[in-house]
Write a protein that holds these residues in place. Sequence first.
Motif, PDB file in Angstrom:
ATOM      1  N   THR A 165       9.848  10.946   1.466  1.00 53.59           N
ATOM      2  CA  THR A 165      10.656  10.685   0.270  1.00 53.59           C
ATOM      3  C   THR A 165      10.076  11.296  -1.001  1.00 53.59           C
ATOM      4  OG1 THR A 165       9.475   8.630  -0.236  1.00 53.59           O
ATOM      5  CG2 THR A 165      11.361   8.488   1.284  1.00 53.59           C
ATOM      6  N   ARG A 166       8.786  11.591  -0.964  1.00 56.91           N
ATOM      7  CA  ARG A 166       8.075  12.049  -2.165  1.00 56.91           C
ATOM      8  C   ARG A 166       8.094  11.001  -3.275  1.00 56.91           C
ATOM      9  NH1 ARG A 166       4.947  16.770  -1.945  1.00 56.91           N
ATOM     10  NH2 ARG A 166       5.572  17.798  -0.025  1.00 56.91           N
ATOM     11  N   ASP A 167       8.320   9.770  -2.904  1.00 52.49           N
ATOM     12  CA  ASP A 167       8.277   8.667  -3.860  1.00 52.49           C
ATOM     13  C   ASP A 167       6.815   8.256  -4.026  1.00 52.49           C
ATOM     14  OD1 ASP A 167       8.410   6.329  -5.307  1.00 52.49           O
ATOM     15  OD2 ASP A 167      10.056   5.464  -4.160  1.00 52.49           O
ATOM     16  N   GLU A 168       6.238   8.601  -5.174  1.00 50.92           N
ATOM     17  CA  GLU A 168       4.804   8.406  -5.373  1.00 50.92           C
ATOM     18  C   GLU A 168       4.396   6.937  -5.411  1.00 50.92           C
ATOM     19  OE1 GLU A 168       3.680  10.581  -8.817  1.00 50.92           O
ATOM     20  OE2 GLU A 168       4.074  12.546  -7.897  1.00 50.92           O
ATOM     21  N   ARG A 169       5.338   6.041  -5.532  1.00 57.05           N
ATOM     22  CA  ARG A 169       4.991   4.621  -5.536  1.00 57.05           C
ATOM     23  C   ARG A 169       4.396   4.170  -4.206  1.00 57.05           C
ATOM     24  NH1 ARG A 169      10.657   2.301  -7.610  1.00 57.05           N
ATOM     25  NH2 ARG A 169      11.278   3.926  -6.112  1.00 57.05           N
ATOM     26  N   TRP A 170       4.631   4.935  -3.161  1.00 52.55           N
ATOM     27  CA  TRP A 170       4.057   4.586  -1.862  1.00 52.55           C
ATOM     28  C   TRP A 170       2.538   4.733  -1.858  1.00 52.55           C
ATOM     29  CZ3 TRP A 170       6.162   1.822   1.820  1.00 52.55           C
ATOM     30  CH2 TRP A 170       7.551   1.690   1.838  1.00 52.55           C
ATOM     31  N   TRP A 171       1.980   5.410  -2.855  1.00 49.32           N
ATOM     32  CA  TRP A 171       0.515   5.462  -2.955  1.00 49.32           C
ATOM     33  C   TRP A 171      -0.070   4.051  -3.141  1.00 49.32           C
ATOM     34  CZ3 TRP A 171      -2.577   8.691  -1.092  1.00 49.32           C
ATOM     35  CH2 TRP A 171      -2.354  10.066  -1.138  1.00 49.32           C
ATOM     36  N   ILE A 172       0.655   3.207  -3.853  1.00 50.08           N
ATOM     37  CA  ILE A 172       0.169   1.836  -4.067  1.00 50.08           C
ATOM     38  C   ILE A 172       0.134   1.092  -2.731  1.00 50.08           C
ATOM     39  CG2 ILE A 172       0.554  -0.323  -5.294  1.00 50.08           C
ATOM     40  CD1 ILE A 172      -0.282   2.096  -7.039  1.00 50.08           C
ATOM     41  N   ALA A 173       1.161   1.300  -1.910  1.00 49.96           N
ATOM     42  CA  ALA A 173       1.179   0.666  -0.590  1.00 49.96           C
ATOM     43  C   ALA A 173       0.038   1.183   0.282  1.00 49.96           C
ATOM     44  CB  ALA A 173       2.524   0.924   0.092  1.00 49.96           C
ATOM     45  N   ILE A 174      -0.232   2.481   0.194  1.00 46.95           N
ATOM     46  CA  ILE A 174      -1.344   3.053   0.961  1.00 46.95           C
ATOM     47  C   ILE A 174      -2.664   2.433   0.511  1.00 46.95           C
ATOM     48  CG2 ILE A 174      -2.654   5.158   1.427  1.00 46.95           C
ATOM     49  CD1 ILE A 174       0.035   6.683   1.165  1.00 46.95           C
ATOM     50  N   GLY A 175      -2.864   2.378  -0.799  1.00 47.67           N
ATOM     51  CA  GLY A 175      -4.094   1.781  -1.322  1.00 47.67           C
ATOM     52  C   GLY A 175      -4.246   0.327  -0.922  1.00 47.67           C
ATOM     53  N   GLY A 176      -3.139  -0.427  -0.963  1.00 46.23           N
ATOM     54  CA  GLY A 176      -3.189  -1.825  -0.566  1.00 46.23           C
ATOM     55  C   GLY A 176      -3.531  -1.990   0.904  1.00 46.23           C
ATOM     56  N   ALA A 177      -2.948  -1.150   1.762  1.00 46.00           N
ATOM     57  CA  ALA A 177      -3.218  -1.235   3.196  1.00 46.00           C
ATOM     58  C   ALA A 177      -4.666  -0.887   3.500  1.00 46.00           C
ATOM     59  CB  ALA A 177      -2.278  -0.306   3.960  1.00 46.00           C
ATOM     60  N   VAL A 178      -5.179   0.162   2.872  1.00 43.70           N
ATOM     61  CA  VAL A 178      -6.573   0.552   3.108  1.00 43.70           C
ATOM     62  C   VAL A 178      -7.519  -0.494   2.527  1.00 43.70           C
ATOM     63  CG1 VAL A 178      -8.337   2.312   2.676  1.00 43.70           C
ATOM     64  CG2 VAL A 178      -5.995   3.005   3.226  1.00 43.70           C
ATOM     65  N   GLY A 179      -7.162  -1.046   1.367  1.00 43.78           N
ATOM     66  CA  GLY A 179      -7.981  -2.121   0.796  1.00 43.78           C
ATOM     67  C   GLY A 179      -8.028  -3.326   1.707  1.00 43.78           C
ATOM     68  N   PHE A 180      -6.884  -3.670   2.295  1.00 45.31           N
ATOM     69  CA  PHE A 180      -6.848  -4.746   3.294  1.00 45.31           C
ATOM     70  C   PHE A 180      -7.760  -4.407   4.467  1.00 45.31           C
ATOM     71  CE2 PHE A 180      -5.011  -6.299   7.290  1.00 45.31           C
ATOM     72  CZ  PHE A 180      -4.985  -7.670   7.061  1.00 45.31           C
ATOM     73  N   GLY A 181      -7.719  -3.143   4.910  1.00 46.46           N
ATOM     74  CA  GLY A 181      -8.584  -2.716   6.002  1.00 46.46           C
ATOM     75  C   GLY A 181     -10.056  -2.842   5.673  1.00 46.46           C
ATOM     76  N   MET A 182     -10.414  -2.587   4.414  1.00 45.84           N
ATOM     77  CA  MET A 182     -11.807  -2.725   4.003  1.00 45.84           C
ATOM     78  C   MET A 182     -12.268  -4.172   4.071  1.00 45.84           C
ATOM     79  SD  MET A 182     -13.082   0.235   3.418  1.00 45.84           S
ATOM     80  CE  MET A 182     -14.569  -0.179   2.503  1.00 45.84           C
ATOM     81  N   LEU A 183     -11.349  -5.110   3.931  1.00 44.34           N
ATOM     82  CA  LEU A 183     -11.687  -6.521   4.078  1.00 44.34           C
ATOM     83  C   LEU A 183     -11.898  -6.912   5.536  1.00 44.34           C
ATOM     84  CD1 LEU A 183      -9.168  -8.125   1.556  1.00 44.34           C
ATOM     85  CD2 LEU A 183     -11.657  -7.982   1.284  1.00 44.34           C
ATOM     86  N   ALA A 184     -11.428  -6.044   6.448  1.00 48.33           N
ATOM     87  CA  ALA A 184     -11.521  -6.345   7.871  1.00 48.33           C
ATOM     88  C   ALA A 184     -12.638  -5.578   8.560  1.00 48.33           C
ATOM     89  CB  ALA A 184     -10.190  -6.038   8.559  1.00 48.33           C
ATOM     90  N   LYS A 185     -12.692  -4.263   8.319  1.00 44.58           N
ATOM     91  CA  LYS A 185     -13.629  -3.430   9.073  1.00 44.58           C
ATOM     92  C   LYS A 185     -13.776  -2.080   8.374  1.00 44.58           C
ATOM     93  CE  LYS A 185     -14.562  -2.538  13.954  1.00 44.58           C
ATOM     94  NZ  LYS A 185     -14.003  -2.606  15.313  1.00 44.58           N
ATOM     95  N   PRO A 186     -14.992  -1.596   8.194  1.00 44.97           N
ATOM     96  CA  PRO A 186     -15.179  -0.324   7.474  1.00 44.97           C
ATOM     97  C   PRO A 186     -14.611   0.891   8.203  1.00 44.97           C
ATOM     98  CG  PRO A 186     -17.233  -1.591   7.528  1.00 44.97           C
ATOM     99  CD  PRO A 186     -16.276  -2.275   8.452  1.00 44.97           C
TER     100      PRO A 186
END
Length: 502
Positions: A165-186
């Motif tokens: 979509t080239r909708d740059e707002r999805w960067w926030i979702a990517i950051g949130g998902a990776v941040g969640f992953g950092m809370l689980a496992k490096p």
Amino acid sequence: MTVASDIESRSTSRMEENRWALSPPAWKPVLGLAGARFAMLLVVASRYGWHRDELYYVVGGRHPSLGYVDHALLTPWVARAVEDIFGTSLFALRTVPALLGCGLVIMTALIARELGGDRRAQILAALCFALDPFFLGANHLFQTVTFDQVAWVLASFALVRLLRTRDERWWIAIGGAVGFGMLAKPTILIWVISVTVGVLCTRERSVLRSKLLAPAVALVAVGGLAFLVFQIQHGWAFVEFSRHMDAQHAGENRSQFVLAQFVVHNPISAFVWIPGLVALLRRPSMARWRAFGIAFIVGAVLLLVVGGKYYYLAPLFPVLYAAGAVQLARKSLHISRGLLVGLVLGSLLTLPASLPVLSASAINGTPYAGLNRDAFEEVGWPEFVTTVERAVPAGSSPVVIVTNNYGEAAALQVLGNGHTPVVGRQNSEWLWGPGPVGPDTQLVTVGFDLGELSHVGIVGCRTVATIDNPSHVDNNERGASVRICRANRPWPEIWRELREYD
């Protein structure tokens, strides 16, 4: 001329919009698959018993912290929440990964839809994940692995959507998902590195110039902050843990890595994920998502170099399943139907290696046992606890139980009667020690080599029991000795020497 150009521009725009118009979601069959898988996981949830890691996470939840020696905070904290609500219940605990696994089935189908997949492609992609032996086994146990998978798949979906979509707002979702992953496992950093290289190697690299990339990175940093603070406070314990694990297993991991990608996943699914990988790397229709094909190769090479475990790459398979399903659905309905039969038969043949559908004694000594050693680590913990507690000497002298690994310590702390203090020498259990050991304390040691006990100053040992399990399966505890000993040196000195981060 201007009017003609405007009409042509609108027409091109409309054609491009139609080209990437998404098919309706195949909700009913996909939800049906997810629900059936959830039900199957619940049926066998308590078949064998607790796994050593699950016991360890429950105890970790009773010691809330910003991090732990060998993992981040999310899994123990969720275990604490489950225990607070439902009590100490294995069934309740395992409902969490079973439910998250349902979500991953749905997300795999939605990724196929984002890649241009119709109803057939979505169903095939969801089926590949639902019947994958590795993911079934991973979603059976309450471990860091399932939370890690969720982070990878959510981040992958968000990036697929961003690239479409080239909708740059999805960067926030990517950051949130990776941040969640950092809370689980490096290990989520493997996804970050691999996908970043993939994007840089394609024409889609322009998405990295987004102003929303910085907030996304900030979310990742926030997710990893707690673990970082804990490691700084405890002398980078995870680094020592990782170094010891690499020394023990890196060579074995490298030798198994490539073959394991075909064996631990449903072997028939290779007829889906390999075409998916090829399509991502070569097909013009998949060009905008080529970064994922490159990421899979980069991730595999990276893990081979560092000696990472074979399953660290598994959370990229949903994207490969989705891409392969899209390609096969476009070619022929007959191919997809043939695969359905193969996938089901392949899953049935490998099911005993994933889930406890057979008794532990029935798979003991068979190839299934070699494919899933974790299954045997679910066997015999109540009997282990009974054996150790019966060995505790009666009398007025204080007694402390000292265990050789975190599983033994956690089993006694979760399943035991709580009458005798328990300490463990491994990983975070060591941090929670050293226990109330004084000059006149009797030590009940579990699982130690007699020579090591003598070396650190634990002497006068006499063996009072030997660990076994009802199925007589060869797990880590079977054959371990239970001894009554005493310390002939100050306990703080002995405790420092007993520490083991691995």
